[in-house]
Write a protein that holds these residues in place. Structure first.
Motif, PDB file in Angstrom:
ATOM      1  N   GLY A  87       7.874 -19.229  -5.607  1.00  0.00           N
ATOM      2  CA  GLY A  87       7.681 -20.669  -5.600  1.00  0.00           C
ATOM      3  C   GLY A  87       8.657 -21.329  -4.643  1.00  0.00           C
ATOM      4  N   ASP A  88       8.290 -22.513  -4.208  1.00  0.00           N
ATOM      5  CA  ASP A  88       9.140 -23.374  -3.392  1.00  0.00           C
ATOM      6  C   ASP A  88       9.486 -24.569  -4.269  1.00  0.00           C
ATOM      7  OD1 ASP A  88       9.926 -25.563  -1.655  1.00  0.00           O
ATOM      8  OD2 ASP A  88       9.090 -24.458   0.038  1.00  0.00           O
ATOM      9  N   VAL A  89      10.767 -24.909  -4.380  1.00  0.00           N
ATOM     10  CA  VAL A  89      11.165 -25.971  -5.308  1.00  0.00           C
ATOM     11  C   VAL A  89      10.541 -27.318  -4.959  1.00  0.00           C
ATOM     12  CG1 VAL A  89      13.338 -24.874  -5.980  1.00  0.00           C
ATOM     13  CG2 VAL A  89      13.289 -26.432  -4.001  1.00  0.00           C
ATOM     14  N   HIS A  90       9.995 -27.451  -3.739  1.00  0.00           N
ATOM     15  CA  HIS A  90       9.378 -28.712  -3.330  1.00  0.00           C
ATOM     16  C   HIS A  90       7.877 -28.746  -3.586  1.00  0.00           C
ATOM     17  CE1 HIS A  90      12.992 -28.190  -0.717  1.00  0.00           C
ATOM     18  NE2 HIS A  90      13.205 -29.414  -1.148  1.00  0.00           N
ATOM     19  N   GLN A  91       7.309 -27.628  -4.036  1.00  0.00           N
ATOM     20  CA  GLN A  91       5.865 -27.535  -4.246  1.00  0.00           C
ATOM     21  C   GLN A  91       5.580 -27.133  -5.681  1.00  0.00           C
ATOM     22  OE1 GLN A  91       4.292 -24.904  -1.244  1.00  0.00           O
ATOM     23  NE2 GLN A  91       5.317 -25.984   0.428  1.00  0.00           N
ATOM     24  N   SER A  92       4.529 -27.667  -6.250  1.00  0.00           N
ATOM     25  CA  SER A  92       4.290 -27.513  -7.685  1.00  0.00           C
ATOM     26  C   SER A  92       3.560 -26.235  -8.096  1.00  0.00           C
ATOM     27  CB  SER A  92       3.493 -28.726  -8.199  1.00  0.00           C
ATOM     28  OG  SER A  92       2.233 -28.804  -7.546  1.00  0.00           O
TER      29      SER A  92
END
Length: 338
Positions: A87-92
């Motif tokens: 995951g990317d912390v900026h994407q849900s």
């Protein structure tokens, strides 16, 4: 990462627990570094980060999580088929990073990323630890116990680059040296770091050794005994095991652990399907702990473990053994006031 979690009668089978957590602050006067090395996000900035991160699949049952320093990425693993998601912390939404079943990785529990960009994954009942290059996704190492009566549960990294792995059903603490992690050999034996058979830790039916962390000086491993609501200090040199006195605090369990300074944070769903974050202050020698407070709710659903993201915690909603889980499976962001 667990298998069967029923208080005095858990049956090891799928994959169990790992991590835990630690506290954060609201409206701090001074920002502290986050996982990328930059100042921790302000409340205003956090408002632009997703409150939760979805994980694909209706039978994923994610357990472990690793937040990678210097990147926006975190990794989550499935106990049911061994898939690793990124995951990317900026994407849900998270995406498949390593397909399940690859390299014999049919189930995964705890995981960590080190400063060299390696992802170190405990393989639960496979008896193996898998190590990958997060840049190329290449398999770097498989450390194998050669045993079937084990459950490799959680991973903790020492300041010198060594890795320690808890075993929930076999009374040992496993150890991988920094030299072994940098070796060119892919297939390597997983060696015993400390024999816990004659220690104060009572390995009984179910899941025992679970979440673990290494102290800042590298001298001690702090290990949670999930079954017995207990915590222990293991000397990495002498292998002496000392119980950590909780000062009469009850109901404090550690599926996953996090440590910052002398603050130990433990995450569990044991007796708390709404999730429990316990924040404890440790004595200078790590033999005593005072429960500061407990936190429940915040979108947690039978959580297993957590990772730091600056002042926030990224908490995995495991939902182990729940036949009709709340979907989608997810990781929730929790801001904990100090």
């Amino acid at each position: 990462m667990p298998s069967a979690r029923i208080r005095h009668a858990r049956v090891a089978a799928v994959a169990v627990a790992s991590l835990a957590v630690m506290g954060a602050a609201t409206a701090p006067a001074l920002a502290t570094p986050d996982a990328t090395g930059r100042p921790a996000a302000s409340a205003q900035h956090r408002a632009h980060l997703p409150a939760s991160y979805s994980i694909p699949g209706d039978r994923t049952y994610p357990e472990g999580i690793a937040r990678q320093h210097g990147t926006p990425y975190f990794y989550v693993g499935s106990t049911s088929d061994g898939t690793v998601y990124r995951g990317d912390v900026h994407q849900s939404a998270t995406k498949v990073f390593l397909p399940g079943g690859q390299d014999g990785r049919t189930s995964v529990a705890g995981m960590k990323t080190d400063t060299a960009g390696r992802l170190i994954v405990a393989g639960g009942a496979t008896g193996k630890v898998f190590v990958y290059d997060t840049r190329t996704r290449a398999l770097l190492h498989v450390f194998d116990t050669g045993r079937t009566d084990v459950f490799l549960n959680d991973v903790a990294l020492a300041p010198n680059g060594d890795a320690y792995i808890s075993d929930s059903v076999h009374p040992v603490l496993w150890h991988i040296t920094a030299a072994e992690l940098t070796s060119e050999h892919v297939q390597q034996p997983l060696r015993v770091g400390a024999d816990l058979a004659r220690s104060p830790i009572d390995y009984n039916a179910g899941f025992n050794g679970n979440g673990l962390v290494v102290t800042d000086d590298g001298r001690y491993v702090l290990l949670a005994d999930y079954n017995d609501y207990a915590f222990y200090r293991i000397d990495t040199i002498t292998h002496q095991v000392v119980p950590i006195a909780l000062g009469g605090a009850e109901g404090v369990s550690g599926d996953g652990l996090l440590l910052r300074g002398n603050t130990l944070t433990a995450v569990t769903e044991l007796d708390h399907p709404e999730g429990q974050i316990a924040i404890l202050k440790l004595s200078h020698d790590y033999t005593r702990a005072k429960l500061v407070r407990t936190i429940h709710g915040h979108g947690m659903h039978s959580p297993s473990t957590a990772a730091y993201d600056g002042r926030d915690l990224l908490i995995v909603n495991f939902q182990f053994q729940i036949a009709d889980p709340h979907l989608p499976f997810n990781v929730v962001r929790v801001h904990v006031n100090r």
